[in-house]
Design a protein around this motif. Structure first.
Motif, PDB file in Angstrom:
ATOM      1  N   GLU A 295       0.826  -1.218   0.000  1.00 50.88           N
ATOM      2  CA  GLU A 295       0.000   0.000   0.000  1.00 50.88           C
ATOM      3  C   GLU A 295       0.855   1.261   0.000  1.00 50.88           C
ATOM      4  N   THR A 296       2.002   1.209  -0.691  1.00 52.08           N
ATOM      5  CA  THR A 296       2.952   2.309  -0.655  1.00 52.08           C
ATOM      6  C   THR A 296       3.449   2.623  -2.060  1.00 52.08           C
ATOM      7  N   THR A 297       3.315   3.887  -2.449  1.00 54.56           N
ATOM      8  CA  THR A 297       3.832   4.326  -3.743  1.00 54.56           C
ATOM      9  C   THR A 297       5.337   4.564  -3.642  1.00 54.56           C
ATOM     10  N   ALA A 298       5.973   4.741  -4.775  1.00 60.44           N
ATOM     11  CA  ALA A 298       7.413   5.008  -4.789  1.00 60.44           C
ATOM     12  C   ALA A 298       7.745   6.288  -4.020  1.00 60.44           C
ATOM     13  N   MET A 299       6.914   7.313  -4.160  1.00 63.13           N
ATOM     14  CA  MET A 299       7.164   8.577  -3.455  1.00 63.13           C
ATOM     15  C   MET A 299       7.094   8.375  -1.940  1.00 63.13           C
TER      16      MET A 299
END
Length: 174
Positions: A121-125
């Protein structure tokens, strides 16, 4: 007897475990899934959890990122200060990972001074922000060696996000 449960061709024996037996089983699970020095997952455990998280992210169309972390100049720490100092640096980094990461973030030691952090649940940013927080926290807290010296430990981190064309966790790591 009534202490056996049958499901299809499988039979499960139900039994009550006392505290000693429960502790034994918990110890066996820890010994086979955790890195004994750092307390984080071992290589097999974290790679298995990575594949599970890739499957979940694909199925639900959710973001998944990873961080690869490597302690800087680790061989030089061992050569200059001894292997106990290197072990203490690894232990310290393991403790930092437990402290700074969410309980739902699988983390494991791939080997040597290399760690894998799986961020569901984590984007690259968002993963970049987490990586920067880890980097800063490690750099700001020198490790006190047994001889009283302070050793500044730093790390290098790489971040990647699961893309549509990634076939599996290995492709994400590559």
């Amino acid at each position: 007897a009534e202490d056996v449960l049958r499901v299809g061709g499988h039979a499960f024996k139900l039994k009550h475990m006392d505290a000693l037996e429960r502790r034994y089983h918990q110890d066996m699970v820890s010994r086979t899934t955790l890195d004994p020095l750092t307390g984080v997952g071992n290589r097999a455990t974290v790679l298995h959890l990575l594949e599970s998280q890739v499957d979940l992210a694909r199925r639900h169309g959710r973001p998944l990122s990873v961080i690869l972390a490597d302690l800087d100049w680790f061989k030089q720490v061992n050569d200059t200060h001894g292997h106990r100092a290197g072990d203490r640096a690894l232990e310290s980094f393991g403790a930092l990972l437990h402290l700074r990461l969410r309980g739902s973030d699988p983390v494991g030691r791939l080997g040597g001074d290399e760690f894998l952090i799986v961020l569901p649940e984590t984007t690259a940013m968002m993963a970049l922000q987490a990586a920067e927080g880890l980097r800063r926290a490690l750099a700001e807290h020198p490790l006190r060696l047994e001889d009283g010296q302070d050793l500044k430990v730093t790390c290098s981190l790489g971040v990647a996000e699961l893309k549509e064309g990634d076939s599996d966790g290995g492709a994400l790591l590559a």
